[in-house]
Design a protein around this motif. Structure first.
Motif, PDB file in Angstrom:
ATOM      1  N   VAL A  26       0.854  -1.194   0.000  1.00  0.00           N
ATOM      2  CA  VAL A  26       0.000   0.000   0.000  1.00  0.00           C
ATOM      3  C   VAL A  26       0.882   1.232   0.000  1.00  0.00           C
ATOM      4  O   VAL A  26       1.691   1.425   0.921  1.00  0.00           O
ATOM      5  CB  VAL A  26      -0.930  -0.002   1.237  1.00  0.00           C
ATOM      6  N   ASP A  27       0.760   2.029  -1.057  1.00  0.00           N
ATOM      7  CA  ASP A  27       1.530   3.279  -1.181  1.00  0.00           C
ATOM      8  C   ASP A  27       3.033   3.045  -1.022  1.00  0.00           C
ATOM      9  O   ASP A  27       3.752   3.869  -0.449  1.00  0.00           O
ATOM     10  CB  ASP A  27       1.053   4.313  -0.148  1.00  0.00           C
ATOM     11  N   GLY A  28       3.498   1.884  -1.493  1.00  0.00           N
ATOM     12  CA  GLY A  28       4.929   1.593  -1.452  1.00  0.00           C
ATOM     13  C   GLY A  28       5.479   1.261  -0.084  1.00  0.00           C
ATOM     14  O   GLY A  28       6.694   1.114   0.081  1.00  0.00           O
ATOM     15  N   GLN A  29       4.604   1.138   0.929  1.00  0.00           N
ATOM     16  CA  GLN A  29       5.060   0.847   2.296  1.00  0.00           C
ATOM     17  C   GLN A  29       5.299  -0.648   2.470  1.00  0.00           C
ATOM     18  O   GLN A  29       4.371  -1.448   2.454  1.00  0.00           O
ATOM     19  CB  GLN A  29       4.016   1.332   3.310  1.00  0.00           C
ATOM     20  N   MET A  30       6.561  -1.004   2.625  1.00  0.00           N
ATOM     21  CA  MET A  30       6.923  -2.408   2.769  1.00  0.00           C
ATOM     22  C   MET A  30       6.814  -2.866   4.233  1.00  0.00           C
ATOM     23  O   MET A  30       7.156  -2.111   5.146  1.00  0.00           O
ATOM     24  CB  MET A  30       8.356  -2.641   2.293  1.00  0.00           C
ATOM     25  N   PRO A  31       6.354  -4.092   4.453  1.00  0.00           N
ATOM     26  CA  PRO A  31       6.316  -4.605   5.834  1.00  0.00           C
ATOM     27  C   PRO A  31       7.717  -4.843   6.373  1.00  0.00           C
ATOM     28  O   PRO A  31       8.640  -5.146   5.608  1.00  0.00           O
ATOM     29  CB  PRO A  31       5.559  -5.929   5.685  1.00  0.00           C
ATOM     30  N   SER A  32       7.869  -4.706   7.670  1.00  0.00           N
ATOM     31  CA  SER A  32       9.148  -5.001   8.295  1.00  0.00           C
ATOM     32  C   SER A  32       9.386  -6.509   8.284  1.00  0.00           C
ATOM     33  O   SER A  32       8.464  -7.297   8.480  1.00  0.00           O
ATOM     34  CB  SER A  32       9.162  -4.489   9.738  1.00  0.00           C
ATOM     35  N   LEU A  33      10.616  -6.899   8.034  1.00  0.00           N
ATOM     36  CA  LEU A  33      10.980  -8.313   8.120  1.00  0.00           C
ATOM     37  C   LEU A  33      11.616  -8.638   9.472  1.00  0.00           C
ATOM     38  O   LEU A  33      12.096  -9.756   9.690  1.00  0.00           O
ATOM     39  CB  LEU A  33      11.918  -8.696   6.972  1.00  0.00           C
ATOM     40  N   ASP A  34      11.645  -7.648  10.367  1.00  0.00           N
ATOM     41  CA  ASP A  34      12.049  -7.872  11.758  1.00  0.00           C
ATOM     42  C   ASP A  34      10.785  -8.157  12.558  1.00  0.00           C
ATOM     43  O   ASP A  34       9.979  -7.260  12.815  1.00  0.00           O
ATOM     44  CB  ASP A  34      12.766  -6.648  12.323  1.00  0.00           C
ATOM     45  N   GLY A  35      10.592  -9.421  12.910  1.00  0.00           N
ATOM     46  CA  GLY A  35       9.350  -9.813  13.558  1.00  0.00           C
ATOM     47  C   GLY A  35       9.319  -9.528  15.040  1.00  0.00           C
ATOM     48  O   GLY A  35      10.215  -8.891  15.605  1.00  0.00           O
ATOM     49  N   MET A  88       9.060 -11.267  18.767  1.00  0.00           N
ATOM     50  CA  MET A  88       9.279 -12.520  19.483  1.00  0.00           C
ATOM     51  C   MET A  88       8.292 -12.637  20.632  1.00  0.00           C
ATOM     52  O   MET A  88       8.259 -11.815  21.531  1.00  0.00           O
ATOM     53  CB  MET A  88      10.707 -12.587  20.026  1.00  0.00           C
ATOM     54  N   GLY A  89       7.475 -13.660  20.564  1.00  0.00           N
ATOM     55  CA  GLY A  89       6.574 -14.005  21.650  1.00  0.00           C
ATOM     56  C   GLY A  89       6.614 -15.508  21.798  1.00  0.00           C
ATOM     57  O   GLY A  89       7.679 -16.116  21.759  1.00  0.00           O
ATOM     58  N   LEU A  90       5.449 -16.122  21.925  1.00  0.00           N
ATOM     59  CA  LEU A  90       5.412 -17.580  21.930  1.00  0.00           C
ATOM     60  C   LEU A  90       5.848 -18.106  20.566  1.00  0.00           C
ATOM     61  O   LEU A  90       6.364 -19.209  20.434  1.00  0.00           O
ATOM     62  CB  LEU A  90       3.999 -18.061  22.265  1.00  0.00           C
ATOM     63  N   SER A  91       5.635 -17.280  19.529  1.00  0.00           N
ATOM     64  CA  SER A  91       6.160 -17.569  18.193  1.00  0.00           C
ATOM     65  C   SER A  91       6.817 -16.299  17.663  1.00  0.00           C
ATOM     66  O   SER A  91       6.734 -15.242  18.283  1.00  0.00           O
ATOM     67  CB  SER A  91       5.030 -18.018  17.250  1.00  0.00           C
ATOM     68  N   HIS A  92       7.471 -16.426  16.504  1.00  0.00           N
ATOM     69  CA  HIS A  92       8.092 -15.268  15.867  1.00  0.00           C
ATOM     70  C   HIS A  92       7.163 -14.808  14.757  1.00  0.00           C
ATOM     71  O   HIS A  92       7.061 -15.446  13.705  1.00  0.00           O
ATOM     72  CB  HIS A  92       9.462 -15.658  15.304  1.00  0.00           C
ATOM     73  N   SER A  93       6.444 -13.720  14.991  1.00  0.00           N
ATOM     74  CA  SER A  93       5.395 -13.291  14.064  1.00  0.00           C
ATOM     75  C   SER A  93       5.742 -11.953  13.419  1.00  0.00           C
ATOM     76  O   SER A  93       6.484 -11.151  13.990  1.00  0.00           O
ATOM     77  CB  SER A  93       4.060 -13.182  14.795  1.00  0.00           C
ATOM     78  N   PRO A  94       5.209 -11.700  12.215  1.00  0.00           N
ATOM     79  CA  PRO A  94       5.480 -10.411  11.558  1.00  0.00           C
ATOM     80  C   PRO A  94       4.714  -9.285  12.228  1.00  0.00           C
ATOM     81  O   PRO A  94       3.655  -9.502  12.834  1.00  0.00           O
ATOM     82  CB  PRO A  94       4.976 -10.638  10.127  1.00  0.00           C
ATOM     83  N   ARG A  95       5.259  -8.081  12.128  1.00  0.00           N
ATOM     84  CA  ARG A  95       4.544  -6.914  12.616  1.00  0.00           C
ATOM     85  C   ARG A  95       3.361  -6.635  11.690  1.00  0.00           C
ATOM     86  O   ARG A  95       3.334  -7.085  10.553  1.00  0.00           O
ATOM     87  CB  ARG A  95       5.487  -5.704  12.668  1.00  0.00           C
ATOM     88  N   SER A  96       2.380  -5.906  12.201  1.00  0.00           N
ATOM     89  CA  SER A  96       1.199  -5.595  11.402  1.00  0.00           C
ATOM     90  C   SER A  96       1.595  -4.828  10.143  1.00  0.00           C
ATOM     91  O   SER A  96       2.486  -3.981  10.177  1.00  0.00           O
ATOM     92  CB  SER A  96       0.209  -4.763  12.221  1.00  0.00           C
ATOM     93  N   PHE A  97       0.950  -5.152   9.024  1.00  0.00           N
ATOM     94  CA  PHE A  97       1.209  -4.432   7.782  1.00  0.00           C
ATOM     95  C   PHE A  97      -0.041  -4.450   6.917  1.00  0.00           C
ATOM     96  O   PHE A  97      -0.923  -5.314   7.072  1.00  0.00           O
ATOM     97  CB  PHE A  97       2.401  -5.042   7.025  1.00  0.00           C
ATOM     98  N   LEU A  98      -0.127  -3.483   6.007  1.00  0.00           N
ATOM     99  CA  LEU A  98      -1.251  -3.392   5.085  1.00  0.00           C
ATOM    100  C   LEU A  98      -0.862  -4.012   3.752  1.00  0.00           C
ATOM    101  O   LEU A  98       0.301  -3.996   3.361  1.00  0.00           O
ATOM    102  CB  LEU A  98      -1.657  -1.923   4.878  1.00  0.00           C
ATOM    103  N   ILE A  99      -1.870  -4.550   3.072  1.00  0.00           N
ATOM    104  CA  ILE A  99      -1.638  -5.212   1.799  1.00  0.00           C
ATOM    105  C   ILE A  99      -2.830  -4.986   0.878  1.00  0.00           C
ATOM    106  O   ILE A  99      -3.963  -4.824   1.351  1.00  0.00           O
ATOM    107  CB  ILE A  99      -1.388  -6.718   2.029  1.00  0.00           C
ATOM    108  N   LYS A 100      -2.587  -4.981  -0.411  1.00  0.00           N
ATOM    109  CA  LYS A 100      -3.666  -4.938  -1.393  1.00  0.00           C
ATOM    110  C   LYS A 100      -3.721  -6.286  -2.101  1.00  0.00           C
ATOM    111  O   LYS A 100      -2.692  -6.820  -2.530  1.00  0.00           O
ATOM    112  CB  LYS A 100      -3.420  -3.834  -2.433  1.00  0.00           C
ATOM    113  N   ALA A 101      -4.945  -6.843  -2.203  1.00  0.00           N
ATOM    114  CA  ALA A 101      -5.154  -8.087  -2.942  1.00  0.00           C
ATOM    115  C   ALA A 101      -5.855  -7.737  -4.236  1.00  0.00           C
ATOM    116  O   ALA A 101      -7.064  -7.499  -4.263  1.00  0.00           O
ATOM    117  CB  ALA A 101      -5.980  -9.058  -2.108  1.00  0.00           C
ATOM    118  N   ILE A 102      -5.107  -7.682  -5.345  1.00  0.00           N
ATOM    119  CA  ILE A 102      -5.646  -7.293  -6.649  1.00  0.00           C
ATOM    120  C   ILE A 102      -6.102  -8.553  -7.383  1.00  0.00           C
ATOM    121  O   ILE A 102      -5.289  -9.445  -7.668  1.00  0.00           O
ATOM    122  CB  ILE A 102      -4.592  -6.572  -7.499  1.00  0.00           C
ATOM    123  N   PRO A 103      -7.405  -8.670  -7.696  1.00  0.00           N
ATOM    124  CA  PRO A 103      -7.877  -9.871  -8.408  1.00  0.00           C
ATOM    125  C   PRO A 103      -7.157 -10.057  -9.748  1.00  0.00           C
ATOM    126  O   PRO A 103      -6.951  -9.096 -10.501  1.00  0.00           O
ATOM    127  CB  PRO A 103      -9.371  -9.587  -8.621  1.00  0.00           C
TER     128      PRO A 103
END
Length: 493
Positions: free
Chosen positions: A465-474, A476-491
């Protein structure tokens, strides 16, 4: 003249006593693996940092593949590298397959279920669960049908976003949890169902609170302090919500409607086997208390890891659009867009499979696995593992090992393909752990990941979304999860 250096015998004895106490509080028992100097009372807690992977990697460089640290007054032994892990939990599985006792595990599970138990109870519960899930998956293809049913609802929800930016976390979690619901309860829930929403929120909150509550494993009396500093009371309320509002009512409903000739979900299968063993007067641990805890264990294990893997895949697709496009082209050439993918297509899509494997490797979803212990003092590789000690398996040290992968920091699906484009299976690829405690839901998770992701790639192109890339630094909790990020799903047309 006053002798300023004169010291009374009492003072000398006091100093000796203090030094003796400090020595007792900081010494390492003979035979324990090496590790950093432990401070009195707190051990090595103050130097652990927020990400144990970083701390343990540094300690491994200093002390080797096997070292120990102290969490307050309790030792914890860390195993690194594929050789050490394999030797412990595969070659010496008889002594390295137990779960340690801890305040939280014992208080919550009460010695029931799968995740926190050991011995014959664990073996019987696991054997039944594994056989039942395998029957649903391979015998009558019930599992694949349930996943396809959920994917249809999931894709409809994606389409309602109409190509706009959104955070897909809850949508993915809803879909993955519903697969578990279909398998265990024999029914799915609408994503707007209030009971389903409450249930998922309770699970989310407990995953978020487990880190703070972990202190109680060492100092359980702290739960009696005023307030709820360690989130213990919130965790108990959430567990009660999960049990009273979903699990217990579902078991009660199944008991009322049970028919031995119509076994199409996990609870009915459990009830049938439980009654059969009672009729034949077999000694068994299959009972309603264990069923309640097994259901909870399956939900926690089956929802979090698969949801997290799908989200990591989308994050890596945004950073590597060429990988996403290559996956789509392979699907287009071998399946097209007129029919949905099935498990029979898996061998036709090696690059898609390699991409999923690379996400599981690189994203490092369960870097520490779940802790193990030993039932008695054990001699292993020249060290003494005392009875009941926490043993941490650093899967991260294998999945990110440069000696195995060459360039582990790079996201490169081709590492899992040979020169002819066929899948290469390395024994060091252990995202689901290994040995007797290997993830119970591995087959189910692999099926879900393949079917969800191939269908998603087939139907949508995922862009930032608007060129904003998600962080690849997750996180750490009970699992290693990605931080929240926005995405567009284009059919895809």
């Amino acid at each position: 003249m006053l002798d300023i250096f004169a010291v009374s015998p009492t003072t000398v004895l006091l100093c000796v006593a203090v030094l003796a106490v400090l020595w007792l509080l900081t010494r390492r028992p003979s035979g324990l693996p090496p590790g950093p100097l432990r401070l009195p009372f707190v051990g090595n807690v103050l130097s652990m940092g927020s990400d144990p992977r970083i701390t343990f990697k540094k300690l491994r460089q200093q002390y080797g593949d096997i070292f120990s640290v102290y969490m307050f007054n309790k030792p914890l032994i860390v195993l690194n590298g594929y050789s050490a892990l394999r030797d412990a939990i595969v070659k010496n599985a008889d002594v390295f397959s137990d779960r340690p006792h801890s305040f939280l595990n014992d208080f919550i599970s009460k010695g029931k279920g799968l995740a926190a138990t050991s011995g014959e109870l664990w073996r019987e519960q696991r054997r039944f669960a594994l056989n039942t899930l395998r029957e649903f998956g391979a015998g009558r293809n019930i599992m694949e049908d349930k996943i396809h049913e959920e994917i249809s609802q999931f894709l409809e929800a994606f389409e309602t976003e109409r190509g706009q930016g959104f955070d897909c976390t809850h949508l993915v979690q809803n879909a993955v949890s519903n697969v578990i619901c279909s398998t265990i309860f024999g029914k799915r829930f609408e994503y707007t169902d209030p009971r389903f929403i409450t249930f998922l929120k309770a699970i989310d909150k407990n995953f978020a609170n487990i880190g703070a509550a972990g202190v109680l494993n060492v100092l359980p009396f702290l739960r009696f302090l005023p307030g709820d500093l360690f989130k213990f009371k919130k965790m108990m309320r959430n567990i009660d919500t999960i049990k009273s509002q979903l699990v217990d009512p579902m078991i009660k409903e199944h008991l009322q409607k049970h028919d031995d000739d119509n076994v199409d979900d996990f609870i009915h299968a459990y009830i049938k086997e439980m009654r059969l063993r009672k009729e034949t007067q077999e000694n068994t641990t299959l009972d309603l208390e264990n069923l309640t805890m097994v259901i909870t264990d399956l939900f926690l294990a089956g929802t979090e890891t698969t949801t997290t893997t799908i989200r990591w895949t989308l994050a890596y697709f945004l950073h590597n659009p060429d990988v996403q496009e290559k996956c789509f082209q392979e699907i287009q050439e071998n399946i097209g867009q007129s029919r949905r993918p099935s498990m029979q297509d898996k061998t036709k899509l090696p690059y898609v499979e390699a991409t999923i494997m690379e996400v599981l490797r690189r994203a490092d979803i369960g870097p520490l696995s779940l802790p193990h212990t030993v039932p008695h003092d054990v001699q292993f590789r020249g060290y003494t593992f005392p009875k009941g000690v926490l043993v941490i398996l650093m899967l991260d040290s294998v999945l990110q090992d440069p000696d195995v992968w060459g360039d582990p920091d790079n996201f490169r699906p081709d590492r899992f393909l040979d020169d002819t484009g066929k899948i290469v299976k390395k024994e060091e690829f252990i995202p689901f752990s290994l040995g007797r405690r290997v993830c119970l839901g591995e087959s189910m998770a692999r099926m879900e990941l393949f079917l969800f992701l191939t269908t998603m790639i087939q139907r949508f192109k995922f862009v930032p979304v608007d060129g904003q890339m998600p962080s690849l630094d997750g996180i750490m909790g009970l699992s290693h999860s990605p931080r929240s990020f926005l995405i567009k799903a284009i059919p895809r047309v």
